[in-house]
Every structure is written in structure tokens, then in C-alpha cells.
Design an enzyme around this catalytic site. Structure first.
Site, mmCIF file in Angstrom:
data_model
loop_
_atom_site.group_PDB
_atom_site.id
_atom_site.type_symbol
_atom_site.label_atom_id
_atom_site.label_comp_id
_atom_site.label_asym_id
_atom_site.label_seq_id
_atom_site.Cartn_x
_atom_site.Cartn_y
_atom_site.Cartn_z
ATOM 1 N N HIS A 84 29.110 35.285 22.406
ATOM 2 C CA HIS A 84 29.071 35.942 23.945
ATOM 3 C C HIS A 84 30.580 36.807 23.986
ATOM 4 O O HIS A 84 30.357 37.714 24.789
ATOM 5 C CB HIS A 84 29.076 34.813 24.937
ATOM 6 C CG HIS A 84 30.150 33.975 25.285
ATOM 7 N ND1 HIS A 84 30.315 32.738 24.842
ATOM 8 C CD2 HIS A 84 31.210 34.228 25.917
ATOM 9 C CE1 HIS A 84 31.695 32.460 25.343
ATOM 10 N NE2 HIS A 84 32.003 33.528 26.058
ATOM 11 N N ASP A 220 27.791 29.873 18.720
ATOM 12 C CA ASP A 220 28.291 30.758 19.400
ATOM 13 C C ASP A 220 29.770 31.444 18.807
ATOM 14 O O ASP A 220 30.483 31.240 19.237
ATOM 15 C CB ASP A 220 28.910 30.209 21.047
ATOM 16 C CG ASP A 220 29.110 31.343 21.948
ATOM 17 O OD1 ASP A 220 29.078 32.599 21.779
ATOM 18 O OD2 ASP A 220 29.356 30.946 22.995
ATOM 19 N N SER A 648 37.595 31.637 25.292
ATOM 20 C CA SER A 648 36.248 31.630 24.486
ATOM 21 C C SER A 648 36.960 32.351 23.281
ATOM 22 O O SER A 648 37.573 33.602 23.452
ATOM 23 C CB SER A 648 35.460 32.424 25.357
ATOM 24 O OG SER A 648 34.527 31.431 26.294
HETATM 25 N N1 ARG Z 1 30.312 29.728 30.020
HETATM 26 C C1 ARG Z 1 30.716 30.699 29.100
HETATM 27 C C2 ARG Z 1 32.197 31.141 29.803
HETATM 28 O O1 ARG Z 1 32.131 31.351 30.828
HETATM 29 C C3 ARG Z 1 29.835 31.681 28.907
HETATM 30 C C4 ARG Z 1 28.840 31.463 28.027
HETATM 31 C C5 ARG Z 1 28.074 32.751 27.799
HETATM 32 N N2 ARG Z 1 26.590 32.261 27.678
HETATM 33 C C6 ARG Z 1 25.819 32.436 28.504
HETATM 34 N N3 ARG Z 1 24.552 32.053 28.408
HETATM 35 N N4 ARG Z 1 26.004 33.114 29.703
HETATM 36 O O2 ARG Z 1 32.380 32.439 29.838
HETATM 37 N N1 ASP Z 2 33.095 30.619 28.496
HETATM 38 C C1 ASP Z 2 34.666 30.696 29.013
HETATM 39 C C2 ASP Z 2 34.961 32.149 28.246
HETATM 40 O O1 ASP Z 2 34.371 33.055 27.997
HETATM 41 C C3 ASP Z 2 35.363 29.760 28.568
HETATM 42 C C4 ASP Z 2 35.625 28.843 29.789
HETATM 43 O O2 ASP Z 2 35.698 29.241 31.089
HETATM 44 O O3 ASP Z 2 35.770 27.565 29.428
HETATM 45 O O4 ASP Z 2 36.281 32.416 28.166
#
Ligand code: ARG
Ligand code: ASP
Length: 713
Positions: A84, A220, A648
Site C-alpha cells: 500500500h 502487504d 507502514s
Molecule cells: N490501515 C492501513 C494504514 O493506515 C492501510 C491499509 C491499506 N489497505 C487498504 N485496504 N486500504 O495505513
Molecule cells: N497502515 C498505517 C500506515 O500506512 C500504519 C498504522 O496506522 O498503523 O502507516
């Protein structure tokens, strides 16, 4: 019993040890603040091995990758981060013929790697505390405006002086709400190429449904390579560039993970707000987040309805939907988490102790006596502006045509000598805007969002256009939408391109009399003149209070070890690999396996499709060296290290300094950690490096990449 008592006494004597998992620490301070805690948890490394200016250390393997984190995994500039985080690059290289999002991408040789213009990656060369230089002679009674300008000037000068005559870049950032300042000397690379990415059905397996959730089965990750000139220095893309030799890269461990193992995470966490007073938490939990959640719920449901009906809309809006849904889901989790732990109550209890202590000390009382009541007043004053700002940005300003039309102010304001260049930028922007734009979908959003602003925000904060809608359209937002989308050129790609191609200075009138442009200027103009100035003024006041309250907490509440809130600078967090108790009667274990991917498989749901090849490997149990002792392939695991957005892609490092995983998310319960850390249930979610290697090797056959790495068996 004796043992329990001993632990209890130990916790009393050393609360820091018992809460060693909370905190995102400045790498230069590990020696003095954390080294012994880390070693007690099982870490075999010294602070010097983690961060050193003179010798190569772990920090030399960690990079800022466009706001995410990445790490070096070979001596030839190979870097791993999240799928991502590389998504934008993967998408921009994807076409109908080469659909890398769907099919994945693997460079078999270096010459097949894809250049990524605009992508930069930066290393931290050194970190220096420059607080005394920035604050020298800045008296406490200096006005905020004066203080601000002195501080900013000094920060700029330090940045300039510290890298003069070198190829490095510098930035000074404030810490502890402006009580301390640190200089970061950076080396920034601009030739970064895409090396590999799994198909979305692995890299984003589980999609939005599983996002922010545990148990998780997302592969990921994506791979890039940094190139340098022949002297190993940053250089813009050139075919003559060579793979960069990092000062350090992380060996990759296949040993696997066990519960309670030490885990350390290095990266660039973006933003936390751990030291707010209860009045601020109350506003976030009860006003700000609910507004954003409500507006996004509506926006997402409108988009989803059309995405479900049309493949074209689905493709156009999938990335936008993912972005909007990601924050939406996070805020929902944050509110639920704060409610469950009674975040406001916890803060109030702290404040009670704080007030009791300062009441006994005349000097503290004089300095800090009015702080908390000042906060309460400030939050009462800012509340209407906060509400209007949140509604404005999440409703009116979320309508694409309004935002897009508003951008044409820049074209109107372009100086004659810049016009030709500006026009080119506008033409390129128009193509990419309309590629992912659906007029009918946006028109639905338009009516719903304007209506929401009208109904929810106090009348005194309404731009004039709402009166027109009442008088001319009898309050019918649909009718008003019809008028705008029928008459504005900004609703049509053909009209906009035609307009830009034939643009001359006389045609400014066409913009000025365009109904969407008029509307956009009316609402943005209103916000910029009637809401924002007051909002900014009150926010400045709050910044000062936050600075004082931060200093006060460090002085008065000394039982806690203080780490600065995240600010997108390099930090180290550490803790243990472990599961957690979910709901009553539910215990979540710390890891997931490929078996779980097969359990979630659903060929009728695009988020849960399993690629054929992966299924074959699973059925044949063809796992190579990547299975654990139980014969299964571990996909993801959780730890209680303190992370946030920006972490991330961060490396999960074991007690010996080897890479065991790549951080990519948190569980639902962990989202409230940005405001009140809670190690009971908050977990960060990590991709097991063995799953990434399994995909690279067995699934993609990219053994060339595995050979580059230093594998620890
Ligand atoms: N929750 C993860 C973080 O905040 C992002 C994951 C990305 N994947 C998704 N299906 N949106 O950034
Ligand atoms: N998914 C998040 C990121 O993209 C990580 C988090 O917020 O825990 O940095």
C-alpha cells in the site's frame, strides 16, 4: 502469591519497565532512556548498534519512503516496503496491457526495473539536539508571534549552516510541543526503481473489509531499488547509475517468531497526540471524529452504490474509496476505543493528580495553576469553528467538481510569463482528474454534501450560496445540482480540454462566469475569510497551551518516562510479540497462516480471491524453506510496539538485529493508541518476512532477489 507480589513491587518501583511497550523514542536517546528496558525484554543489541553516527548501525538500513517507511535488505540497494506504500507507483506503471496491480510485477534482471520519477527515498545521517541554539534568549513572556518568528528564523539558519558545502539536506523539527528541537541531516536519493510487487489479490488480500482488523492475511509488501552515481552518491535517473551500497542492510531471518519474543520497530511515525488534556480528547471523541465519520459514511455509500453498478465507476473510484475508507474506519475505531477505555475519564484522573500536586507547590501553582481551565475555555471558544471546519472539509470541499473548479483560481492568477507553463500543468491535471471522475456519481454527492452542511452547520457559518438555493430553488439541492452540472464546463472533460487548448487571456471570463467556479469561490472564499482566520488564531492559542502543558507534565508528573509525540521523524519502538484478549471470552493468538487465507477464500468477492498459483502451492504444501516448525507458512503476527500511520513498511527487528517482518497496520482496538496508548488490546500488525520471501521465491520465481539477501537460517 509471592511471585505476584514481587512483580507488583517491581512495577511500583519501576513503572517504566512494566510499561516498556509504550513510546516512540528518539534514536539518539536510546542509550540514556531505553537501553536497559530493551535488554530486559530480551534485546541483545546495544544502543550504539541501533543508532550510531560514527559506525554503521541499524538506522542506516531504514528509510523514509514517501511518508511510509522502508528498509534495505541487500548490499545492492534493494528495499522492501508495503504494497500500500508502493501502490501509487504500481498503479502508475499499470496499463490495460500491463496490469501490474492485478497480475503483479517482477523484474528478472536489473534492466527490467521500472523508473519512478518523483519518488524519493531518504536516509538519516545524523540527529542533533539543537534546542539550546533555537531557544537561546527566548524569554517566556515573548509574544507568540515574536517567538514564532525568532524560532522559525533560527531553525532555518541551523538547517542552512549544518549542510553547507555538502550534498546533504537538513531539517529542524519541534518536539514535545515546541519545548525541544532536533536537527536531522538527510541523504535523499532520487533514482528509485520498482523491482517487484505481488498481485493485489496477495498485496491487498482482504481489502477494506480486513483493513484495521486482526486476524489478517495480507501480503502487504513491494520491492524497490535505490540507484546512485558511481561514487555511491544520490543522482537523478541515468542509465549509468549503479545500485546504491547502503552503510547497513538487514539480514533476513527465517528462524520464525514465538510469543513473547522481543520485537523492535524502526520508522517514521506520522502523528500522535498523547499529551492532550481531557477537554481536547472530548472534542475529538464527541465532536470532530463523529462529524468526519458521518460525512464519510455518506460519501462512501454514494460511491459504493455506483461502484457496485458499474465496472467503470469501480475502477475510477477504487483508490479514492480505499483512501477515504481507511481514515473513516480508523476514526470509528478510535472513538470506540476511547469509549471503551474511558479515555476522557483517564485523562481527568491524571488532571486531578496534577492539580493536587501543583496546589501544594506555590511555584508550580503560579506557572501552571490556570492551564487546565484555560484549555477548557479555549475548547469552548474553538468548538463552533472546529465543527464548521470539519464539516466544510468533509462535505462541501469533498465534492470533486467544487475542489476542481476552485483550482482554476490559480490559472486566473497566473502571471503572463508563467501562463504557458501553467496551461500545460492544467492540461495534464485535467486528464488525470477526468480519468477517475464520474459526473453522475459526483452530482449525487454534491446534492447530499451541500444538504448536510446546510442542515448541520450553524446559519452564521453559511456561505451566501445557501441563501440562493433557498430562494431560487426552494431549498431543493437536487435542482441546484442539475443546474450546476448541466451548465458548468467543469462537469465535462471534452469542454475543459477544448477550453484549455484554446485558452487566451480573454477567456478568463469563461472561468469567472462558470457556475461551478462561482460556487467554489463562494464557499472557499467564505471559509478562508470567515472561518479560517479565527480558527487559526484559536489554534495558535492552543499550541501555546499545549507547549506549556507538556512542560508542566514533564515537571510535575515525573513517574512517567516521556517520549515526544510522533512528528514524521525517525523513531524506535519496542515490545513483545503477543496476542491479546478481544471481547469477553475471545482470545486472539499472535499469528496467522496460509491456511487462514484458504479459509477466507471467496472467488465471488474481489477482496478475497486467492490466485491460482498460490492455491496450488498450498495444496502441494510446496513451502520450501519458508514454513515454520509446525509445517505452516506464517503470514502475519502482532506485537505491542507503539506505532502509528507512517510506520507502514517499518522493519520488525529481532533481538539480534535481523529482519523478521514488515509492519503494515494496527488492529481496530489499536487505533485509539494515537490519543491514549493502551497495551492491553492495541496491537500493530506485521507481515511475516517468511511469507514475503515465500511469495517472491515460490509464487513469483524471483530467485534472483532471494540470492541478493543475507538469509539467516
Ligand atoms: N490501515 C492501513 C494504514 O493506515 C492501510 C491499509 C491499506 N489497505 C487498504 N485496504 N486500504 O495505513
Ligand atoms: N497502515 C498505517 C500506515 O500506512 C500504519 C498504522 O496506522 O498503523 O502507516
Amino acid at each position: 502469591m509471592k511471585k505476584i507480589l514481587a512483580v507488583f513491587v517491581y512495577c511500583l518501583l519501576s513503572t517504566a519497565y512494566c510499561r516498556a511497550d509504550e513510546g516512540m523514542w528518539i534514536p539518539t536517546l536510546l542509550k540514556s532512556l531505553n537501553e536497559s528496558d530493551m535488554q530486559k525484554l530480551g534485546c541483545k543489541l546495544t544502543a550504539e548498534q541501533i543508532y550510531s553516527v560514527n559506525k554503521s548501525s541499524l538506522k542506516d538500513a531504514v528509510v523514509n519512503f514517501g511518508g511510509c517507511t522502508g528498509e534495505m535488505i541487500s548490499d545492492q540497494g534493494l528495499l522492501i516496503t508495503n504494497h500500500h506504500c508502493g501502490y501509487g507507483q504500481i498503479q502508475s506503471h499499470s496499463t490495460i496491457e500491463h496490469d501490474y496491480l492485478t497480475n503483479g510485477f517482477w523484474a528478472n534482471e536489473k534492466k527490467e526495473e521500472l523508473t519512478c520519477p518523483g519518488l524519493t527515498v531518504s536516509f538519516v545521517i545524523r540527529i542533533v539536539d539543537v534546542t539550546s541554539k533555537v531557544l537561546e534568549g527566548v524569554e517566556a513572556d515573548l509574544s507568540e508571534i515574536k517567538r514564532d518568528s525568532v524560532v522559525k528564523d533560527r531553525m532555518k539558519n541551523i538547517e542552512k549552516d549544518s549542510v553547507a558545502g555538502t550534498h546533504f539536506k537538513a531539517m529542524v523539527r519541534q518536539f514535545y510541543s515546541g519545548n525541544e528541537f532536533y536537527l536531522f541531516v538527510l541523504e535523499i536519493f532520487t533514482d528509485v526503481r520498482m523491482v517487484g510487487a505481488p498481485p493485489e489479490s496477495i498485496g491487498n488480500f482482504g481489502g477494506d473489509t480486513d483493513n484495521w482488523m486482526w486476524p489478517r492475511h495480507t501480503g502487504d509488501f513491494s520491492l524497490f531499488r535505490i540507484y546512485s552515481d558511481k561514487d555511491n552518491k544520490p543522482a537523478d535517473y541515468s542509465p549509468d547509475n549503479v545500485p546504491f551500497k547502503p552503510r547497513h542492510f538487514l539480514p533476513v531471518s527465517l528462524k520464525g517468531v514465538s510469543e513473547n519474543d522481543f520485537a523492535m520497530i524502526f520508522g517514521f511515525p506520522g502523528r500522535t497526540q498523547e499529551y492532550l488534556p481531557s477537554s481536547a480528547v472530548e472534542m475529538i471523541q464527541k465532536v470532530s471524529n463523529p462529524i468526519k465519520i458521518k460525512a464519510r459514511e455518506k460519501r462512501l455509500s454514494i460511491w459504493r452504490e455506483d461502484m457496485n453498478k458499474s465496472t467503470e465507476v469501480r475502477i475510477q473510484y477504487s483508490s479514492k474509496h480505499a483512501g477515504v475508507a481507511n481514515a473513516y474506519k480508523k476514526w470509528t475505531g478510535e472513538v470506540a476505543g476511547l469509549e471503551r477505555i474511558n479515555g476522557i475519564g483517564m485523562k481527568q484522573a491524571q488532571e486531578k493528580t496534577f492539580l493536587e500536586r501543583i496546589a501544594k507547590n506555590p511555584e508550580w501553582n503560579k506557572k501552571y495553576g490556570s492551564l487546565l481551565s484555560d484549555f477548557s475555555i479555549a475548547y469552548i471558544q474553538i468548538a463552533p469553528y472546529q465543527k464548521a471546519t470539519d464539516y466544510f472539509s468533509e462535505t462541501v470541499a469533498a465534492v470533486e467538481i467544487i475542489r476542481y473548479a476552485n483550482g482554476y483560481l490559480q490559472l486566473l492568477n497566473a502571471k503572463p510569463e508563467d501562463l504557458a507553463k501553467k496551461l500545460e500543468t492544467f492540461k495534464t491535471a485535467a486528464k488525470s482528474f477526468f480519468k477517475d471522475y464520474n459526473t453522475l456519481t459526483d452530482r449525487k454527492l454534491f446534492a447530499a454534501m451541500l444538504k448536510m452542511y446546510y442542515e448541520e452547520v450553524d446559519k452564521v457559518m453559511h456561505p451566501e450560496v445557501f441563501e440562493t438555493i433557498q430562494s431560487k430553488h426552494k431549498g431543493n439541492f437536487e435542482k441546484y445540482a442539475d443546474e450546476i452540472y448541466e451548465r458548468s464546463m467543469f462537469a465535462s472533460e471534452v469542454k475543459v480540454i477544448e477550453f484549455l487548448n484554446g485558452y487566451t487571456a480573454e477567456r478568463t471570463k469563461d472561468i469567472e462566469k462558470d457556475p461551478a467556479y462561482i460556487l467554489a469561490r463562494n464557499v472557499f472564499g467564505f471559509y478562508e475569510t470567515q472561518i479560517k482566520p479565527q480558527y487559526t488564531l484559536l489554534t495558535d492559542g492552543l499550541n501555546k497551551l499545549n507547549r506549556e502543558y507538556m512542560a508542566a507534565q514533564r515537571e510535575v508528573m515525573t513517574e512517567k518516562k516521556y517520549y515526544p509525540d510522533a512528528n514524521s521523524t525517525m523513531r524506535v519502538a519496542f515490545g513483545k510479540i503477543n496476542g491479546y484478549d478481544g471481547k469477553d471470552g475471545v482470545r486472539f493468538t499472535f499469528s496467522t497462516t496460509l491456511d487462514g487465507i484458504m479459509e477466507k477464500e471467496d472467488s465471488t468477492d474481489s477482496e478475497f480471491v486467492v490466485p491460482k498459483k498460490l492455491k496450488e502451492l498450498y495444496l502441494k504444501k510446496d513451502y520450501g524453506q519458508y514454513a515454520g516448525k509446525d509445517g505452516k507458512v506464517c503470514v502475519a503476527f502482532t506485537t505491542n510496539s507503539h506505532t502509528t500511520g507512517g510506520n507502514s513498511g517499518s522493519p520488525l527487528i529481532d533481538a539480534e538485529g535481523n529482519l523478521i517482518g514488515v509492519n503494515f497496520d494496527r488492529n481496530w482496538e489499536g487505533t485509539a493508541n494515537d490519543i491514549k496508548y493502551n497495551s492491553e488490546r492495541g496491537r500493530n500488525i506485521v507481515l511475516d518476512i517468511r511469507y514475503a520471501l515465500f511469495v517472491i521465491d515460490k509464487f513469483a520465481g524471483a530467485t534472483n532477489l532471494i540470492k541478493e539477501m543475507k538469509i539467516i537460517q
